[in-house]
Design a protein around this motif. Structure first.
Motif, PDB file in Angstrom:
ATOM      1  N   ILE A 289       0.857  -1.187   0.000  1.00  0.00           N
ATOM      2  CA  ILE A 289       0.000   0.000   0.000  1.00  0.00           C
ATOM      3  C   ILE A 289       0.894   1.238   0.000  1.00  0.00           C
ATOM      4  CG2 ILE A 289      -1.766   1.276   1.268  1.00  0.00           C
ATOM      5  CD1 ILE A 289      -2.595  -1.460   2.492  1.00  0.00           C
ATOM      6  N   GLU A 290       0.804   2.016  -1.084  1.00  0.00           N
ATOM      7  CA  GLU A 290       1.607   3.234  -1.212  1.00  0.00           C
ATOM      8  C   GLU A 290       0.795   4.422  -0.708  1.00  0.00           C
ATOM      9  OE1 GLU A 290       4.706   3.315  -2.131  1.00  0.00           O
ATOM     10  OE2 GLU A 290       4.805   1.169  -2.602  1.00  0.00           O
ATOM     11  N   VAL A 291       1.375   5.185   0.216  1.00  0.00           N
ATOM     12  CA  VAL A 291       0.671   6.312   0.834  1.00  0.00           C
ATOM     13  C   VAL A 291       1.323   7.619   0.401  1.00  0.00           C
ATOM     14  CG1 VAL A 291      -0.043   7.379   3.005  1.00  0.00           C
ATOM     15  CG2 VAL A 291       0.079   4.878   2.821  1.00  0.00           C
ATOM     16  N   SER A 292       0.502   8.574  -0.071  1.00  0.00           N
ATOM     17  CA  SER A 292       1.004   9.899  -0.446  1.00  0.00           C
ATOM     18  C   SER A 292       0.060  10.959   0.105  1.00  0.00           C
ATOM     19  CB  SER A 292       1.130  10.024  -1.968  1.00  0.00           C
ATOM     20  OG  SER A 292      -0.097   9.712  -2.599  1.00  0.00           O
ATOM     21  N   PHE A 293       0.560  12.204   0.151  1.00  0.00           N
ATOM     22  CA  PHE A 293      -0.182  13.288   0.789  1.00  0.00           C
ATOM     23  C   PHE A 293      -0.549  14.375  -0.224  1.00  0.00           C
ATOM     24  CE2 PHE A 293       2.670  11.354   3.845  1.00  0.00           C
ATOM     25  CZ  PHE A 293       1.829  11.066   4.906  1.00  0.00           C
ATOM     26  N   TYR A 294      -1.655  15.083   0.051  1.00  0.00           N
ATOM     27  CA  TYR A 294      -2.130  16.153  -0.823  1.00  0.00           C
ATOM     28  C   TYR A 294      -2.297  17.439  -0.017  1.00  0.00           C
ATOM     29  CZ  TYR A 294      -2.910  12.777  -4.517  1.00  0.00           C
ATOM     30  OH  TYR A 294      -2.722  11.833  -5.492  1.00  0.00           O
ATOM     31  N   THR A 295      -2.240  18.562  -0.735  1.00  0.00           N
ATOM     32  CA  THR A 295      -2.295  19.865  -0.066  1.00  0.00           C
ATOM     33  C   THR A 295      -3.599  20.092   0.676  1.00  0.00           C
ATOM     34  OG1 THR A 295      -3.055  20.824  -2.149  1.00  0.00           O
ATOM     35  CG2 THR A 295      -0.713  20.977  -1.668  1.00  0.00           C
ATOM     36  N   THR A 296      -4.648  19.430   0.255  1.00  0.00           N
ATOM     37  CA  THR A 296      -5.950  19.609   0.913  1.00  0.00           C
ATOM     38  C   THR A 296      -6.051  18.825   2.211  1.00  0.00           C
ATOM     39  OG1 THR A 296      -6.803  17.807  -0.433  1.00  0.00           O
ATOM     40  CG2 THR A 296      -7.160  20.037  -1.251  1.00  0.00           C
ATOM     41  N   GLY A 297      -5.014  18.029   2.533  1.00  0.00           N
ATOM     42  CA  GLY A 297      -5.061  17.191   3.721  1.00  0.00           C
ATOM     43  C   GLY A 297      -5.491  15.775   3.415  1.00  0.00           C
ATOM     44  N   ILE A 298      -5.841  15.518   2.143  1.00  0.00           N
ATOM     45  CA  ILE A 298      -6.250  14.181   1.733  1.00  0.00           C
ATOM     46  C   ILE A 298      -5.033  13.255   1.701  1.00  0.00           C
ATOM     47  CG2 ILE A 298      -7.160  12.813  -0.188  1.00  0.00           C
ATOM     48  CD1 ILE A 298      -9.287  14.335   1.277  1.00  0.00           C
ATOM     49  N   ILE A 299      -5.238  12.031   2.144  1.00  0.00           N
ATOM     50  CA  ILE A 299      -4.200  10.999   2.116  1.00  0.00           C
ATOM     51  C   ILE A 299      -4.627   9.944   1.104  1.00  0.00           C
ATOM     52  CG2 ILE A 299      -2.935   9.287   3.468  1.00  0.00           C
ATOM     53  CD1 ILE A 299      -3.804  10.953   5.968  1.00  0.00           C
ATOM     54  N   LYS A 300      -3.783   9.702   0.118  1.00  0.00           N
ATOM     55  CA  LYS A 300      -4.120   8.750  -0.938  1.00  0.00           C
ATOM     56  C   LYS A 300      -3.380   7.435  -0.699  1.00  0.00           C
ATOM     57  CE  LYS A 300      -4.405   8.279  -5.973  1.00  0.00           C
ATOM     58  NZ  LYS A 300      -4.079   8.890  -7.283  1.00  0.00           N
ATOM     59  N   CYS A 301      -4.132   6.339  -0.666  1.00  0.00           N
ATOM     60  CA  CYS A 301      -3.565   5.006  -0.459  1.00  0.00           C
ATOM     61  C   CYS A 301      -3.787   4.187  -1.733  1.00  0.00           C
ATOM     62  CB  CYS A 301      -4.234   4.318   0.729  1.00  0.00           C
ATOM     63  SG  CYS A 301      -4.141   5.263   2.267  1.00  0.00           S
ATOM     64  N   GLU A 302      -2.709   3.849  -2.421  1.00  0.00           N
ATOM     65  CA  GLU A 302      -2.798   3.143  -3.701  1.00  0.00           C
ATOM     66  C   GLU A 302      -2.356   1.694  -3.540  1.00  0.00           C
ATOM     67  OE1 GLU A 302      -1.672   5.975  -7.175  1.00  0.00           O
ATOM     68  OE2 GLU A 302      -0.437   6.603  -5.459  1.00  0.00           O
ATOM     69  N   PHE A 303      -3.023   0.791  -4.278  1.00  0.00           N
ATOM     70  CA  PHE A 303      -2.719  -0.633  -4.183  1.00  0.00           C
ATOM     71  C   PHE A 303      -3.368  -1.357  -5.367  1.00  0.00           C
ATOM     72  CE2 PHE A 303      -6.282   0.706  -1.606  1.00  0.00           C
ATOM     73  CZ  PHE A 303      -7.332  -0.064  -2.074  1.00  0.00           C
ATOM     74  N   ILE A 304      -2.956  -2.582  -5.576  1.00  0.00           N
ATOM     75  CA  ILE A 304      -3.579  -3.430  -6.600  1.00  0.00           C
ATOM     76  C   ILE A 304      -4.640  -4.288  -5.914  1.00  0.00           C
ATOM     77  CG2 ILE A 304      -3.243  -5.225  -8.341  1.00  0.00           C
ATOM     78  CD1 ILE A 304      -1.956  -2.552  -9.038  1.00  0.00           C
ATOM     79  N   LYS A 305      -5.874  -4.155  -6.391  1.00  0.00           N
ATOM     80  CA  LYS A 305      -6.992  -4.911  -5.807  1.00  0.00           C
ATOM     81  C   LYS A 305      -7.417  -6.007  -6.783  1.00  0.00           C
ATOM     82  CE  LYS A 305     -11.098  -3.099  -5.882  1.00  0.00           C
ATOM     83  NZ  LYS A 305     -12.267  -2.235  -5.601  1.00  0.00           N
TER      84      LYS A 305
END
Length: 368
Positions: free
Chosen positions: A89-105
């Motif tokens: 699970i790759e976690v990245s951050f956004y200026t709005t405070g959103i946290i994006k969690c990317e993965f293969i499902k």
């Protein structure tokens, strides 16, 4: 000044450390939310899913409220639906405070298996996380979600740097620190130059006679050569009984000055002897010769030998190099010297080429 710099350095490093620790903790917490979401799906735990999703959710290209999302999930779970997270699970951050969690499902539906590059969007409020988005790249491409809904809602604008302001402040503080260091250095440098000029002015009025000299005196040279000699007598066999360095003040000197510099007791299991050493160092031969002593000194050495039961007196002469490590070394028995002047060609046979420890032969009374 030093206190300020210490505090500055502490703040810079501590802030960096705290920021890194904060990021790591958030990534761990976000990963746990994704796993909880996945388990709730597979366990068909609708109440848990309702709690996980926020009031408004970006849901596969459309903005839905919490209830609409749950209705769609319930519809999916009526079938033989199952899912598996196949990647990290790759976690990245956004200026709005959103946290994006990317993965293969990987999804199992009606016996068919498909994989999707998926993601969840999380928002942390206080200590609680809520899912504000669920989608995959294929759905976004088909619905133009990234270009329209995502950007309009401000959720997909990836921040340039979470700590951009921190970096700006760090840079400014660093520049300030360098400026203060430079100013302090310049101040000390000017003060040092002023002191130097003042001292130079005083010194310029002095004569060479009154100026201090840093060259070793003759007595210091003699003492250094004596130390060179002493270092080459092994303590196992030679016991140092007397070490007489020439001492004098206002023409007053001890009577022992007229005796040889060193006196040793030589002892082995089978032999013993008392020997004395007179040390002389010269910077070089003068026209092939040196004056090693005065007539009265030679007479004093001979008298000392007779009166003190000394078996043999050796004259050790160092030539050239430094007193503590001469270029040439000569070991001459006093009884074989007949003059205050020694010629190099006549003492060559007494030259010792090794700088190792001395060896005394009690039978022949030789020191080599």
């Amino acid at each position: 000044m030093r206190t300020f710099l210490s505090v500055l350095i502490f703040l810079l490093f501590s802030n960096n450390t705290l920021q890194a620790e904060s990021d790591t903790q958030i990534k761990q917490e976000a990963t746990e939310i994704v796993k909880k979401w996945n388990n709730s799906f597979n366990n068909k735990d609708i109440p848990a899913l309702r709690t996980l999703f926020g009031p408004t959710v970006y849901y596969y290209g459309t903005n839905l409220n919490n209830n609409e999302v749950i209705i769609d999930i319930e519809r999916q779970l009526l079938t033989s639906y199952n899912q598996l997270i196949k990647s990290d699970i790759e976690v990245s951050f956004y200026t709005t405070g959103i946290i994006k969690c990317e993965f293969i499902k990987e999804v199992f539906v009606k016996g068919k298996r498909k994989s999707y590059p998926s993601y969840l969007l999380l928002l942390k409020t206080g200590s609680e996380y809520s899912i504000t988005g669920e989608s995959d790249e294929i759905s976004d491409k088909n619905t133009n979600g990234n270009n329209n809904i995502g950007l309009e809602s401000g959720m997909y604008i990836e921040r340039e740097s979470k700590f951009s302001w921190f970096l700006v402040v760090t840079f400014l503080l660093t520049i300030l620190g360098f400026y203060l260091v430079f100013r302090e250095f310049k101040k000390k440098s000017n003060k040092s130059n002023d002191n130097y000029l003042a001292e130079a002015k005083i010194t310029s009025n002095q004569t060479f006679k009154n100026r201090p000299t840093f060259f070793p005196s003759e007595s210091e040279k003699g003492h250094d050569f004596e130390k060179f000699v002493v270092d080459r007598f092994k303590k196992e066999y030679f016991i140092l009984k007397h070490w007489r360095s020439d001492k004098m003040h206002n023409g007053i000197s001890p009577d022992s000055n007229k005796y040889p510099d060193l006196e040793y007791d030589f002892k082995t299991k089978s032999a013993k002897a008392k020997i004395a050493i007179e040390c002389k160092w010269r910077s070089g031969f003068d026209d092939g010769k040196i004056e090693w002593a005065k007539d009265y000194q030679i007479k004093n050495y001979i008298h000392y030998k007779k009166e003190n039961g000394v078996d043999v007196v050796f004259v050790l002469i160092g030539i050239g190099g430094m007193p503590n490590y001469p270029d040439e070394l000569y070991i001459i028995p006093l009884e074989e010297i007949t003059s205050t002047i020694l010629y190099k060609k006549s003492i060559t046979k007494y030259q010792r080429f090794s700088k190792s420890s001395f060896f005394f032969n009690p039978d022949y009374r030789t020191l080599t």
